[in-house]
Motif scaffolding. Sequence first.
Motif, PDB file in Angstrom:
ATOM      1  N   LYS A  43      45.760  43.607  40.332  1.00 15.85           N
ATOM      2  CA  LYS A  43      44.716  44.284  41.084  1.00 15.85           C
ATOM      3  C   LYS A  43      45.190  44.818  42.437  1.00 15.85           C
ATOM      4  CE  LYS A  43      40.901  44.030  39.335  1.00 15.85           C
ATOM      5  NZ  LYS A  43      40.201  44.754  38.252  1.00 15.85           N
ATOM      6  N   ASN A  73      40.854  38.508  42.396  1.00 11.39           N
ATOM      7  CA  ASN A  73      42.110  39.246  42.400  1.00 11.39           C
ATOM      8  C   ASN A  73      42.015  40.569  43.152  1.00 11.39           C
ATOM      9  OD1 ASN A  73      43.690  37.391  40.993  1.00 11.39           O
ATOM     10  ND2 ASN A  73      42.848  38.052  39.034  1.00 11.39           N
ATOM     11  N   GLY A 180      38.009  44.260  32.025  1.00 13.29           N
ATOM     12  CA  GLY A 180      36.955  43.832  32.946  1.00 13.29           C
ATOM     13  C   GLY A 180      36.279  45.073  33.512  1.00 13.29           C
ATOM     14  N   THR A 181      36.830  45.586  34.618  1.00 17.07           N
ATOM     15  CA  THR A 181      36.322  46.877  35.115  1.00 17.07           C
ATOM     16  C   THR A 181      36.726  48.012  34.180  1.00 17.07           C
ATOM     17  OG1 THR A 181      38.328  47.447  36.368  1.00 17.07           O
ATOM     18  CG2 THR A 181      36.666  46.107  37.503  1.00 17.07           C
ATOM     19  N   GLY A 182      37.780  47.780  33.397  1.00 17.54           N
ATOM     20  CA  GLY A 182      38.298  48.824  32.502  1.00 17.54           C
ATOM     21  C   GLY A 182      39.398  49.662  33.130  1.00 17.54           C
ATOM     22  N   GLY A 183      39.678  49.428  34.400  1.00 23.35           N
ATOM     23  CA  GLY A 183      40.667  50.253  35.104  1.00 23.35           C
ATOM     24  C   GLY A 183      42.046  50.201  34.471  1.00 23.35           C
ATOM     25  N   THR A 184      42.519  48.997  34.161  1.00 22.83           N
ATOM     26  CA  THR A 184      43.887  48.863  33.628  1.00 22.83           C
ATOM     27  C   THR A 184      44.011  49.589  32.295  1.00 22.83           C
ATOM     28  OG1 THR A 184      43.957  46.639  34.585  1.00 22.83           O
ATOM     29  CG2 THR A 184      45.728  47.235  33.074  1.00 22.83           C
ATOM     30  N   GLY A 232      37.672  37.129  34.431  1.00 20.97           N
ATOM     31  CA  GLY A 232      38.355  38.416  34.668  1.00 20.97           C
ATOM     32  C   GLY A 232      38.055  39.482  33.638  1.00 20.97           C
ATOM     33  N   ILE A 233      37.582  39.073  32.445  1.00 22.00           N
ATOM     34  CA  ILE A 233      37.316  40.090  31.415  1.00 22.00           C
ATOM     35  C   ILE A 233      35.906  39.935  30.839  1.00 22.00           C
ATOM     36  CG2 ILE A 233      39.768  40.305  30.841  1.00 22.00           C
ATOM     37  CD1 ILE A 233      39.201  38.804  28.245  1.00 22.00           C
ATOM     38  N   SER A 276      43.154  35.518  31.423  1.00 12.88           N
ATOM     39  CA  SER A 276      43.024  36.727  30.598  1.00 12.88           C
ATOM     40  C   SER A 276      44.304  37.002  29.813  1.00 12.88           C
ATOM     41  CB  SER A 276      42.638  37.929  31.454  1.00 12.88           C
ATOM     42  OG  SER A 276      43.632  38.194  32.410  1.00 12.88           O
ATOM     43  N   HIS A 302      47.655  39.715  33.533  1.00 14.31           N
ATOM     44  CA  HIS A 302      47.065  40.234  34.777  1.00 14.31           C
ATOM     45  C   HIS A 302      47.351  39.419  36.032  1.00 14.31           C
ATOM     46  CE1 HIS A 302      44.585  42.898  32.274  1.00 14.31           C
ATOM     47  NE2 HIS A 302      44.329  43.551  33.382  1.00 14.31           N
ATOM     48  N   ASP A 303      47.316  38.074  35.917  1.00 15.88           N
ATOM     49  CA  ASP A 303      47.425  37.299  37.170  1.00 15.88           C
ATOM     50  C   ASP A 303      48.120  35.956  36.972  1.00 15.88           C
ATOM     51  OD1 ASP A 303      45.346  35.868  35.975  1.00 15.88           O
ATOM     52  OD2 ASP A 303      44.085  35.837  37.759  1.00 15.88           O
TER      53      ASP A 303
HETATM   54  N1  PMP Z   1      42.319  39.713  34.057  1.00 19.15           N
HETATM   55  C1  PMP Z   1      42.053  39.290  35.291  1.00 19.15           C
HETATM   56  C2  PMP Z   1      42.516  37.939  35.694  1.00 19.15           C
HETATM   57  C3  PMP Z   1      41.332  40.100  36.178  1.00 19.15           C
HETATM   58  O1  PMP Z   1      41.062  39.675  37.420  1.00 19.15           O
HETATM   59  C4  PMP Z   1      40.864  41.355  35.727  1.00 19.15           C
HETATM   60  C5  PMP Z   1      40.039  42.195  36.637  1.00 19.15           C
HETATM   61  N2  PMP Z   1      38.658  41.935  36.514  1.00 19.15           N
HETATM   62  C6  PMP Z   1      41.164  41.752  34.413  1.00 19.15           C
HETATM   63  C7  PMP Z   1      41.900  40.906  33.614  1.00 19.15           C
HETATM   64  C8  PMP Z   1      40.674  43.042  33.837  1.00 19.15           C
HETATM   65  O2  PMP Z   1      41.285  44.171  34.426  1.00 19.15           O
HETATM   66  P1  PMP Z   1      40.471  45.491  34.645  1.00 19.15           P
HETATM   67  O3  PMP Z   1      39.421  45.196  35.682  1.00 19.15           O
HETATM   68  O4  PMP Z   1      41.459  46.490  35.118  1.00 19.15           O
HETATM   69  O5  PMP Z   1      39.817  45.873  33.345  1.00 19.15           O
END
Ligand code: PMP
Length: 337
Positions: A43, A73, A180-184, A232-233, A276, A302-303
Amino acid sequence: MWYNNILETIGNTPLVKLNTITKGVPGTILAKIETTNPGNSIKDRMAVKMIEDAEKSGKLKPGGTIIEGTSGNTGMGLAMAAIIKGYKCIFTTTDKQSKEKVDALRAFGAEVIVCPTNVEPEDPRSYYSVSSRLEREVPNSWKPNQYDNLANSQAHYEQTGPEIWEQTEGKITHLVVGVGTGGTISGAGKYLKEKNPNIQVWGIDTYGSVFKKYKETGIFDKDEIYPYITEGIGEDFLPANVNFDVIDLFEKVTDKDAALMTRDIARKEGIFVGNSAGAAIGGLIQLKDKLKPEDVVVVIFHDHGSRYMGKMYNEDWLRERGFLQDEKLTAKSILAK
Ligand code: PMP
């Protein structure tokens, strides 16, 4: 050789082959390990992009306050960038999030307001509503709104997607990403599909979230929404950053499988990552019949695992939720009886 500030170290994360946990899954499985970003998550990329975008458009002014609803994150990335760029931060989060994540935000000097999880997004107590109210009340403030701010997916279109393309020398056939937000998934997926439209983009969802049903039927079904543990998702609404045209399918993974798989990634691959990542590997294993030996699959981790010490890396936590009932006896557990 040095970097001028910590933000310059964001990105260019390693791609590492998984050798054990995905045994039986056809193809080469590569994990994009985003824990090496300075805020220990992917993030950081979009946090800086959203801030720089807002600076350019004049929405964020010198000395301003950044207010966001974040599970941790994004907050880390924003808090870090705010320090370098001279802004203040107030975050709202939910009582479901790891204490470690909240403490980490406070370590960066951010103010964190913890809100209840199990209320509707439009409820005045929800972390969405509280952050919107603060944005109205705090002078010279700006709310990035990571869900609907398209600078989020743009960061992954500009960075994550090209990195994956270059690191696999264009050989990637599948991208697997928790959503989650869908950005990735939307940003990286769009870039990769522009390079090769045959690349399959698979989104990992949770039970209790609306994405999978919406993708398959076009129906926003409120009955799909219920509390879940995976962090996160999954979402209970449709963020603008989820580009359903880029995503070929969604797969749901249970809280238990996501938790145990997360722990297994550390135990079997020596890679210490968050919840996630376990969900993504669980989903990939569920989808293994769709893969061929020549496929090259990239899964996003992701983290970092340190944010989950009180959760899936804690045996009491796992046991309390009934997640460890099938666990084989170990020397330690026999001695404890
Ligand atoms: N995994 C974790 C641990 C996250 O913090 C997030 C962000 N919400 C995601 C996955 C999903 O990523 P995105 O928001 O880009 O879809």
